[in-house]
Motif scaffolding. Structure first.
Motif, mmCIF file in Angstrom:
data_model
loop_
_atom_site.group_PDB
_atom_site.id
_atom_site.type_symbol
_atom_site.label_atom_id
_atom_site.label_comp_id
_atom_site.label_asym_id
_atom_site.label_seq_id
_atom_site.Cartn_x
_atom_site.Cartn_y
_atom_site.Cartn_z
ATOM 1 N N UNK A 55 -12.697 -3.920 -7.221
ATOM 2 C CA UNK A 55 -13.011 -2.807 -6.336
ATOM 3 C C UNK A 55 -11.954 -2.570 -5.262
ATOM 4 N N UNK A 56 -11.373 -3.620 -4.760
ATOM 5 C CA UNK A 56 -10.385 -3.456 -3.696
ATOM 6 C C UNK A 56 -9.441 -4.649 -3.659
ATOM 7 N N UNK A 57 -8.272 -4.420 -3.077
ATOM 8 C CA UNK A 57 -7.262 -5.469 -2.951
ATOM 9 C C UNK A 57 -6.570 -5.343 -1.607
ATOM 10 N N UNK A 58 -6.052 -6.467 -1.140
ATOM 11 C CA UNK A 58 -5.236 -6.489 0.068
ATOM 12 C C UNK A 58 -3.914 -7.147 -0.283
ATOM 13 N N UNK A 59 -2.837 -6.359 -0.216
ATOM 14 C CA UNK A 59 -1.510 -6.848 -0.573
ATOM 15 C C UNK A 59 -0.738 -7.259 0.680
ATOM 16 N N UNK A 115 3.143 -7.146 6.642
ATOM 17 C CA UNK A 115 2.828 -5.753 6.360
ATOM 18 C C UNK A 115 1.751 -5.729 5.286
ATOM 19 N N UNK A 116 0.611 -5.110 5.608
ATOM 20 C CA UNK A 116 -0.542 -5.102 4.716
ATOM 21 C C UNK A 116 -0.647 -3.771 3.970
ATOM 22 N N UNK A 117 -1.217 -3.829 2.789
ATOM 23 C CA UNK A 117 -1.601 -2.629 2.052
ATOM 24 C C UNK A 117 -3.039 -2.814 1.591
ATOM 25 N N UNK A 118 -3.958 -2.018 2.162
ATOM 26 C CA UNK A 118 -5.354 -2.025 1.732
ATOM 27 C C UNK A 118 -5.520 -0.984 0.637
ATOM 28 N N UNK A 119 -6.019 -1.412 -0.504
ATOM 29 C CA UNK A 119 -6.209 -0.513 -1.638
ATOM 30 C C UNK A 119 -7.663 -0.607 -2.084
ATOM 31 N N UNK A 120 -8.324 0.553 -2.151
ATOM 32 C CA UNK A 120 -9.728 0.581 -2.563
ATOM 33 C C UNK A 120 -9.995 1.859 -3.342
ATOM 34 N N UNK A 121 -10.251 1.716 -4.634
ATOM 35 C CA UNK A 121 -10.540 2.890 -5.443
ATOM 36 C C UNK A 121 -9.413 3.897 -5.378
ATOM 37 N N UNK A 122 -9.725 5.109 -4.919
ATOM 38 C CA UNK A 122 -8.713 6.150 -4.812
ATOM 39 C C UNK A 122 -8.080 6.225 -3.453
ATOM 40 N N UNK A 123 -8.181 5.175 -2.667
ATOM 41 C CA UNK A 123 -7.712 5.197 -1.288
ATOM 42 C C UNK A 123 -6.771 4.028 -1.036
ATOM 43 N N UNK A 124 -5.800 4.232 -0.146
ATOM 44 C CA UNK A 124 -4.908 3.138 0.232
ATOM 45 C C UNK A 124 -4.271 3.445 1.571
#
Length: 315
Positions: free
Chosen positions: A149-153, A214-223
């Motif tokens: 569902x979501x990831x944090x890079x 530096x973070x990248x929050x990715x969730x579904x169609x959003x980032x």
């Protein structure tokens, strides 16, 4: 005939004693012997997900892990065996973390082993397994968390392991909120409004210190991308506490809008950021920067259209 029977009896007794020792976790101190025993123990699970990590660790055991690290790893495993652990998820996670760091980031292996030794001795199996599970994504990839569902890079920066024993002896673990932020309407995905500052959580015990992250929050169609920030992640509950960084609306199509972050915290498992005392900048919409609280919630519904700026509410 009596001599023959006696020989058989002695053989059986020797076999029983050796087998009992193996069952009781009598692991060798010698690295080569230990690895043979560890592989046999994991093979006894008959689970490929548990067997494979031991095989992979064995392939670099004598070449990529020095004697001091081997001794510490052996001690960690012995402690867990003495606590009743057998071939299973906990052991597999310990092996996977060790193998991945030894191969990918050998300079970080000592720190991880120190954390694992302290956490493994101090915590129960459930808590220790959680620590190992939280650590695994960053050891094997550039993620701090990943799910369907979501990831944090972690796009940039560095990390180190540390066990904060002093703080861990005094901190009281807060009850984790049941609301993960998934059901928030799209038009309230970002709010900036003045608010009274709340105390930040205390990060203690096994931690992952992040520098210039530096973070990248990715969730579904959003980032969204934000940082660089400095802070620490609790490997026990996944809470990040830190400060600094810039949150921009570049992914929404307007890089002129951004917020400078002060001190804040967020759970790495959830696509949500709450940062009090932030400063919003926008030459096109504001006569002067605005102080307030920034709250971002990732959208898993794929409903946010490209180029749409999340709703802003501020005073």
């Amino acid at each position: 005939m009596k001599i023959f029977r006696l020989a058989i009896l002695l053989y059986l007794l020797t076999f029983i004693v050796k087998n009992a020792n193996a069952q009781n976790g009598k692991l060798a101190d010698d690295p080569a012997q230990f690895m043979t025993q560890l592989r046999k123990m994991m093979e006894g699970s008959r689970n490929p997900q548990f067997i494979r990590p031991a095989v992979q660790l064995d392939s670099i055991w004598m070449s990529a892990i020095n004697p001091q690290q081997q001794a510490k790893f052996i001690g960690i495993v012995k402690t867990q065996v003495a606590k009743g652990q057998k071939a299973g998820a906990l052991m597999a996670l310990l092996i996977r973390n060790t193998q991945a760091l030894a191969k990918k980031s050998p300079e970080k292996l000592d720190g991880f082993l120190d954390v694992a030794a302290n956490a493994g001795e101090k915590y129960d199996a459930k808590t220790f397994q959680k620590v190992l599970q939280t650590s695994l994504p960053i050891t094997e990839s550039n993620k701090l968390y990943g799910s369907n569902y979501n990831s944090l890079y972690l796009l940039g920066g560095d990390f180190t392991y540390r066990f904060d024993a002093k703080a861990d002896s005094t901190v009281v673990k807060e009850t984790e909120t049941a609301n993960d932020g998934w059901n928030t309407p799209v038009d309230s995905s970002l709010v900036i409004a003045p608010t009274k500052s709340a105390p930040l959580p205390i990060v203690a015990g096994p931690v992952l210190d992040l520098q210039n992250a530096t973070f990248a929050m990715v969730a579904g169609g959003d980032s969204v991308v934000f940082g660089p920030a400095n802070g620490s992640v609790s490997l026990r509950d996944g809470m990040f506490v830190g400060k600094n960084g810039k949150f921009t609306w570049q992914t929404a199509g307007d890089s002129t809008i951004y917020a400078d972050l002060d001190a804040y915290s967020f759970n790495i498992n959830h696509p949500r950021l709450l940062a009090e005392n932030s400063t919003l900048h926008s030459d096109n919409y504001l006569a002067a920067p605005v102080k307030g609280t920034l709250e971002y919630r990732g959208d898993q519904t794929h409903q946010r259209s490209a180029g749409t700026i999340p709703a802003l509410h501020f005073e």
